[in-house]
Design a protein around this motif. Structure first.
Motif, PDB file in Angstrom:
ATOM      1  N   GLN A  42      12.577  34.588  -6.256  1.00  0.00           N
ATOM      2  CA  GLN A  42      12.169  33.190  -6.184  1.00  0.00           C
ATOM      3  C   GLN A  42      12.426  32.627  -4.803  1.00  0.00           C
ATOM      4  O   GLN A  42      13.198  33.172  -4.024  1.00  0.00           O
ATOM      5  N   GLY A  48       4.730  23.153  -6.019  1.00  0.00           N
ATOM      6  CA  GLY A  48       5.817  23.218  -6.976  1.00  0.00           C
ATOM      7  C   GLY A  48       7.156  23.036  -6.299  1.00  0.00           C
ATOM      8  O   GLY A  48       7.240  22.893  -5.081  1.00  0.00           O
ATOM      9  N   ARG A  72       9.557  25.320  -7.094  1.00  0.00           N
ATOM     10  CA  ARG A  72      10.077  26.683  -7.035  1.00  0.00           C
ATOM     11  C   ARG A  72       8.904  27.633  -7.196  1.00  0.00           C
ATOM     12  O   ARG A  72       7.960  27.363  -7.942  1.00  0.00           O
ATOM     13  N   PHE A 117       3.944  32.627  -9.115  1.00  0.00           N
ATOM     14  CA  PHE A 117       3.858  31.446  -9.962  1.00  0.00           C
ATOM     15  C   PHE A 117       4.538  30.267  -9.282  1.00  0.00           C
ATOM     16  O   PHE A 117       5.503  30.442  -8.539  1.00  0.00           O
ATOM     17  N   GLU A 148       6.417  26.499 -10.174  1.00  0.00           N
ATOM     18  CA  GLU A 148       7.012  25.634 -11.198  1.00  0.00           C
ATOM     19  C   GLU A 148       7.144  24.253 -10.592  1.00  0.00           C
ATOM     20  O   GLU A 148       7.758  24.097  -9.535  1.00  0.00           O
ATOM     21  N   GLU A 149       6.577  23.257 -11.242  1.00  0.00           N
ATOM     22  CA  GLU A 149       6.617  21.898 -10.695  1.00  0.00           C
ATOM     23  C   GLU A 149       7.939  21.194 -10.961  1.00  0.00           C
ATOM     24  O   GLU A 149       8.274  20.246 -10.268  1.00  0.00           O
ATOM     25  N   PRO A 155      12.130  22.022 -12.972  1.00  0.00           N
ATOM     26  CA  PRO A 155      12.955  23.007 -13.674  1.00  0.00           C
ATOM     27  C   PRO A 155      12.563  23.094 -15.146  1.00  0.00           C
ATOM     28  O   PRO A 155      12.422  22.083 -15.828  1.00  0.00           O
ATOM     29  N   ALA A 202       9.720  23.781 -16.369  1.00  0.00           N
ATOM     30  CA  ALA A 202       8.301  23.504 -16.613  1.00  0.00           C
ATOM     31  C   ALA A 202       7.536  24.819 -16.714  1.00  0.00           C
ATOM     32  O   ALA A 202       7.988  25.861 -16.241  1.00  0.00           O
ATOM     33  N   ALA A 203       6.364  24.739 -17.300  1.00  0.00           N
ATOM     34  CA  ALA A 203       5.515  25.918 -17.405  1.00  0.00           C
ATOM     35  C   ALA A 203       5.134  26.407 -16.008  1.00  0.00           C
ATOM     36  O   ALA A 203       4.907  25.605 -15.099  1.00  0.00           O
ATOM     37  N   ARG A 204       5.080  27.706 -15.856  1.00  0.00           N
ATOM     38  CA  ARG A 204       4.690  28.302 -14.588  1.00  0.00           C
ATOM     39  C   ARG A 204       3.165  28.352 -14.497  1.00  0.00           C
ATOM     40  O   ARG A 204       2.482  28.645 -15.474  1.00  0.00           O
ATOM     41  N   LYS A 205       2.661  28.092 -13.281  1.00  0.00           N
ATOM     42  CA  LYS A 205       1.228  28.201 -13.017  1.00  0.00           C
ATOM     43  C   LYS A 205       0.996  29.355 -12.056  1.00  0.00           C
ATOM     44  O   LYS A 205       1.640  29.428 -10.998  1.00  0.00           O
TER      45      LYS A 205
END
Length: 149
Positions: free
Chosen positions: A47, A100, A102, A124, A126-127, A129, A131-134
């Motif tokens: 990450q 995001g 992260r 991916f 993450e917007e 902590p 949250a769903a990963r995009k």
């Protein structure tokens, strides 16, 4: 260059610690804030937290860092099976703006040959902590095992 090397394939905490040590020995990785989250034979997850200086002119994660995350994750995945490796080729597909707090790269070895390692990665965002990963990017790398010097 440091003497940080990856031991022969092993599972568990020793392999993760070895990959984390290699990551910590790389000045670029430290500057970028890369952190190895998990490592098992043929698989790695790392990450990077968002930092303003990592952005490009529109405020998205710079494609250079997207490539670096994919390259690093693929290299670490290959090294869990082959020890020290060098990239001979890598490609990146940016799928959407990388926005995001992260960014998480997951890489796996697709085929481990004697002279070439074929790997694949997904990046991916993450917007927030939890949250769903995009999915924001994918990539592939070919790595070559090299002897320690």
């Amino acid at each position: 260059m440091t003497d940080a090397t990856i031991p022969p394939p092993a599972a568990g905490p020793a392999l993760l610690a070895a990959i984390q040590a290699v990551n910590a020995s790389a000045k670029f990785n430290r500057w970028a804030g890369f952190e190895v989250l998990s490592a098992s034979p043929g698989d790695v997850e790392l990450q990077m937290p968002w930092r303003e200086e990592a952005g490009q002119y529109s405020g998205f994660l710079h494609a250079g860092l997207i490539g670096a995350l994919i390259d690093t994750a693929c290299g670490f995945a290959a090294s869990t099976l082959a020890g020290r490796v060098l990239a001979s080729h890598f490609s990146v597909n940016c799928l959407r703006p990388a926005v995001g707090q992260r960014f998480v790269a997951r890489a796996r070895v697709v085929k481990a040959g004697r002279t070439q390692m074929f790997t694949s990665a997904e990046l991916f965002a993450e917007e927030a902590p939890g949250a769903a990963r995009k999915l924001v990017a994918t990539g592939d790398a070919i790595l070559v095992p090299v002897a320690a010097q």
